[in-house]
Design a protein around this motif. Structure first.
Motif, mmCIF file in Angstrom:
data_model
loop_
_atom_site.group_PDB
_atom_site.id
_atom_site.type_symbol
_atom_site.label_atom_id
_atom_site.label_comp_id
_atom_site.label_asym_id
_atom_site.label_seq_id
_atom_site.Cartn_x
_atom_site.Cartn_y
_atom_site.Cartn_z
ATOM 1 N N VAL A 249 0.844 -1.294 -0.016
ATOM 2 C CA VAL A 249 -0.123 -0.030 0.032
ATOM 3 C C VAL A 249 0.709 1.107 0.059
ATOM 4 C CG1 VAL A 249 -1.961 1.236 1.197
ATOM 5 C CG2 VAL A 249 -1.746 -1.223 1.376
ATOM 6 N N ILE A 250 0.643 2.224 -0.747
ATOM 7 C CA ILE A 250 1.135 3.491 -0.727
ATOM 8 C C ILE A 250 0.027 4.296 -0.453
ATOM 9 C CG2 ILE A 250 2.233 5.207 -2.074
ATOM 10 C CD1 ILE A 250 3.576 3.111 -3.936
ATOM 11 N N SER A 251 0.633 5.195 0.653
ATOM 12 C CA SER A 251 -0.501 6.124 1.253
ATOM 13 C C SER A 251 -0.125 7.448 1.132
ATOM 14 C CB SER A 251 -0.554 6.078 2.919
ATOM 15 O OG SER A 251 -1.246 6.780 3.749
ATOM 16 N N PHE A 252 -0.842 8.320 0.422
ATOM 17 C CA PHE A 252 -0.649 9.907 0.124
ATOM 18 C C PHE A 252 -1.569 10.731 0.457
ATOM 19 C CE2 PHE A 252 -2.921 8.818 -3.354
ATOM 20 C CZ PHE A 252 -3.183 10.033 -4.234
ATOM 21 N N ASP A 253 -1.233 12.061 0.608
ATOM 22 C CA ASP A 253 -2.391 13.066 0.757
ATOM 23 C C ASP A 253 -3.031 13.661 -0.664
ATOM 24 O OD1 ASP A 253 -3.571 15.416 0.924
ATOM 25 O OD2 ASP A 253 -2.227 16.246 2.513
ATOM 26 N N ALA A 254 -4.234 12.833 -0.928
ATOM 27 C CA ALA A 254 -4.988 13.160 -2.137
ATOM 28 C C ALA A 254 -5.568 14.499 -2.339
ATOM 29 C CB ALA A 254 -5.862 12.115 -2.512
ATOM 30 N N TYR A 255 -5.629 15.098 -1.147
ATOM 31 C CA TYR A 255 -6.369 16.633 -1.150
ATOM 32 C C TYR A 255 -5.195 17.608 -1.626
ATOM 33 C CZ TYR A 255 -9.776 19.847 0.432
ATOM 34 O OH TYR A 255 -10.691 20.829 0.648
ATOM 35 N N HIS A 256 -4.020 17.417 -1.155
ATOM 36 C CA HIS A 256 -3.171 18.528 -1.537
ATOM 37 C C HIS A 256 -2.194 18.092 -2.299
ATOM 38 C CE1 HIS A 256 -4.695 19.946 2.602
ATOM 39 N NE2 HIS A 256 -4.862 20.973 2.050
ATOM 40 N N TYR A 257 -1.680 16.876 -2.514
ATOM 41 C CA TYR A 257 -0.628 16.525 -3.539
ATOM 42 C C TYR A 257 -1.096 15.658 -4.571
ATOM 43 C CZ TYR A 257 2.202 18.766 0.570
ATOM 44 O OH TYR A 257 2.464 19.800 1.172
ATOM 45 N N PHE A 258 -2.348 15.781 -5.022
ATOM 46 C CA PHE A 258 -2.862 14.831 -6.048
ATOM 47 C C PHE A 258 -1.898 14.901 -7.145
ATOM 48 C CE2 PHE A 258 -5.143 14.156 -9.694
ATOM 49 C CZ PHE A 258 -5.480 12.677 -9.861
ATOM 50 N N THR A 259 -1.763 16.205 -7.784
ATOM 51 C CA THR A 259 -0.945 16.368 -9.022
ATOM 52 C C THR A 259 0.488 15.731 -8.843
ATOM 53 O OG1 THR A 259 -2.067 18.483 -9.017
ATOM 54 C CG2 THR A 259 -0.030 18.431 -10.354
ATOM 55 N N GLY A 260 1.036 15.654 -8.024
ATOM 56 C CA GLY A 260 2.378 15.036 -7.954
ATOM 57 C C GLY A 260 2.315 13.597 -8.423
ATOM 58 N N MET A 261 1.273 13.046 -7.863
ATOM 59 C CA MET A 261 1.018 11.508 -8.222
ATOM 60 C C MET A 261 0.392 11.296 -9.595
ATOM 61 S SD MET A 261 0.929 8.307 -7.015
ATOM 62 C CE MET A 261 0.892 8.481 -5.070
ATOM 63 N N ALA A 262 -0.297 12.243 -10.086
ATOM 64 C CA ALA A 262 -0.781 12.312 -11.394
ATOM 65 C C ALA A 262 0.368 12.313 -12.296
ATOM 66 C CB ALA A 262 -1.880 13.365 -11.613
ATOM 67 N N LEU A 263 1.240 13.056 -12.093
ATOM 68 C CA LEU A 263 2.292 13.377 -13.034
ATOM 69 C C LEU A 263 3.255 12.125 -13.211
ATOM 70 C CD1 LEU A 263 3.663 16.978 -12.102
ATOM 71 C CD2 LEU A 263 2.391 16.064 -14.087
ATOM 72 N N GLN A 264 2.981 11.209 -12.135
ATOM 73 C CA GLN A 264 3.838 9.968 -12.298
ATOM 74 C C GLN A 264 2.866 8.609 -12.582
ATOM 75 O OE1 GLN A 264 7.029 9.578 -9.176
ATOM 76 N NE2 GLN A 264 6.322 11.522 -8.702
ATOM 77 N N ALA A 265 2.038 8.873 -13.426
ATOM 78 C CA ALA A 265 0.700 7.969 -13.705
ATOM 79 C C ALA A 265 1.241 6.862 -14.343
ATOM 80 C CB ALA A 265 -0.266 8.683 -14.747
ATOM 81 N N ASP A 266 2.471 6.859 -15.119
ATOM 82 C CA ASP A 266 3.051 5.658 -15.765
ATOM 83 C C ASP A 266 3.320 4.490 -14.803
ATOM 84 O OD1 ASP A 266 2.409 6.577 -18.267
ATOM 85 O OD2 ASP A 266 4.406 7.220 -18.614
ATOM 86 N N GLY A 267 4.086 5.136 -13.809
ATOM 87 C CA GLY A 267 4.666 4.445 -12.605
ATOM 88 C C GLY A 267 3.586 4.067 -11.819
ATOM 89 N N LEU A 268 2.642 4.838 -11.679
ATOM 90 C CA LEU A 268 1.216 4.216 -10.553
ATOM 91 C C LEU A 268 0.513 3.293 -11.475
ATOM 92 C CD1 LEU A 268 -0.728 4.677 -8.243
ATOM 93 C CD2 LEU A 268 -1.712 6.742 -9.681
ATOM 94 N N ALA A 269 0.409 3.229 -12.671
ATOM 95 C CA ALA A 269 -0.324 2.400 -13.489
ATOM 96 C C ALA A 269 0.112 0.781 -13.334
ATOM 97 C CB ALA A 269 -0.568 2.639 -15.043
ATOM 98 N N GLN A 270 1.406 0.879 -13.348
ATOM 99 C CA GLN A 270 2.343 -0.210 -13.283
ATOM 100 C C GLN A 270 2.200 -1.115 -11.860
ATOM 101 O OE1 GLN A 270 6.337 -0.152 -14.578
ATOM 102 N NE2 GLN A 270 6.729 -2.315 -14.243
ATOM 103 N N TYR A 271 2.367 -0.064 -10.947
ATOM 104 C CA TYR A 271 2.048 -0.481 -9.553
ATOM 105 C C TYR A 271 0.560 -1.173 -9.276
ATOM 106 C CZ TYR A 271 1.579 0.167 -4.260
ATOM 107 O OH TYR A 271 1.191 -0.078 -3.265
ATOM 108 N N LEU A 272 -0.190 -0.460 -9.798
ATOM 109 C CA LEU A 272 -1.499 -0.927 -9.501
ATOM 110 C C LEU A 272 -1.976 -2.327 -10.243
ATOM 111 C CD1 LEU A 272 -3.545 2.433 -9.695
ATOM 112 C CD2 LEU A 272 -2.934 1.120 -7.810
#
Length: 354
Positions: A249-272
């Motif tokens: 599990v990766i836990s993050f602040d999706a309220y204030h820092y969602f954009t940073g996660m979205a910019l790494q969508a390729d890595g996120l997609a593979q992780y999921l």
């Protein structure tokens, strides 16, 4: 079958209450299926983020604790090398299964009153529980706060970093074993918000490799115990650090820092796609929470899912991989606001599962 059903909720750990039973009641109402045990740092300093999991080092004299909230490695003190040697002897004995050495690392006293209350009252408070969640302070964050005799963060010193990581690992393992006695699946978060320092110009000697190795040591030890492991970071970080680790599990602040996660969508997609989960901290732990409702949070969530889908993340996989949490820092809030935050989490999950 997944080890956790979609759209369950849990907390990151700390609450601002002065009483364990009251805190358990708040958790039971909002998070009855995957409850966490409460840290109450406002009640007792031993439950503070930096000192809670280094109690063995304080007891053995490897860390001085004057004052408690600001322990220091003072290698110039007489006998320090002997104390450090004793720590290593105890740690190696613990690793080799010596029950007497296990007592050196016991999770006891005021530092773990919340854990004791959680286990003691578990059947009464959480009859619907399907799993339990614990937490341990992360090695980088603690290592940047605890200093040596020169005032330098101990994480920069390989010897001190190794001592710290061994201590946190032993504490995490014992916590996993205590929680497993409840007979349910166990998830433990390593809370390491200091990961945001990697790559910052003011910390150019802090390496990604050292931080990843320290986390990996704790993760691997917990996996050996048969529990699931999450890592929590509440600021914007280079998420590829965690995508590359065996984190459930990766836990993050999706309220204030969602954009940073979205910019790494390729890595996120593979992780999921590999089965990873996201603890979606979309309920803010600030005064902003008063302006939110479960409906407004879910509207924002839909917008975030749409954005990630537009960046190549499989929307169906994403939605099946979400665990809901507050964003971070509930323990520092006024009690009324903290309970409102937990109420928002409850309302969001109720809507999603209705």
């Amino acid at each position: 079958m997944s080890w956790i059903k979609p759209y369950q909720a849990t907390g990151l750990g700390s609450l601002p209450h002065q009483d364990e039973l009251t805190a358990l009641q708040v958790i039971a109402k909002a998070m009855p299926v995957w409850p966490h045990w409460p840290q109450l740092p406002a009640k007792m300093p031993e439950q503070g983020f930096v000192v809670q999991y280094v109690q063995p080092l304080i007891r053995l004299g490897v860390l001085t604790s004057r004052p408690l909230k600001d322990p220091v490695f003072v290698r110039t003190e007489p006998g320090w090398e002997d104390k450090a040697g004793n720590f290593y002897e105890q740690y190696l004995a613990f690793v080799n299964g010596d029950s007497r050495a296990e007592q050196t690392f016991a999770l006891e006293g005021e530092a773990f009153a919340g854990l004791e209350a959680f286990i003691r009252n578990f059947n009464l408070c959480f009859p619907k529980a399907q799993g339990v969640k614990g937490h341990v302070s992360g090695p980088l964050t603690v290592g940047m706060q605890i200093r040596d005799e020169r005032g330098r963060a101990c994480f920069y010193d390989e010897t001190l970093r190794e001592i710290l990581v061994h201590c946190l690992t032993a504490e995490a393992v014992l916590e996993a074993r205590r929680l497993k006695t409840l007979g349910l699946p166990v998830l433990i978060f390593i809370d390491d918000p200091g990961l945001f320092l990697i790559g910052v110009s003011t910390h150019i000697t802090l390496t990604r490799e050292a931080a990843a190795a320290a986390l990996a040591a704790v993760i691997d030890a917990l996996h050996t115990e048969g529990v699931k492991v999450g890592v929590h970071a509440c600021a914007g970080i280079d998420w590829s650090i965690l995508f590359a680790l065996p984190v459930d599990v990766i836990s993050f602040d999706a309220y204030h820092y969602f954009t940073g996660m979205a910019l790494q969508a390729d890595g996120l997609a593979q992780y999921l796609e590999q089965g990873g989960k996201l603890a979606w901290g979309l309920v803010p732990t600030s005064e902003e929470a008063w302006q939110e409702t479960p409906a407004s949070i879910l509207r924002r969530f839909d917008e975030q899912c749409d954005e990630l889908a537009g960046r190549g993340v499989d929307a169906a996989v994403l939605r099946q991989s979400i665990i809901w949490t507050p964003s971070c820092g509930t323990g520092a809030l006024p009690v009324e606001l903290a309970e409102h935050v937990y109420g928002l989490v409850e309302g969001v999950v109720d809507r999603l599962n209705s």
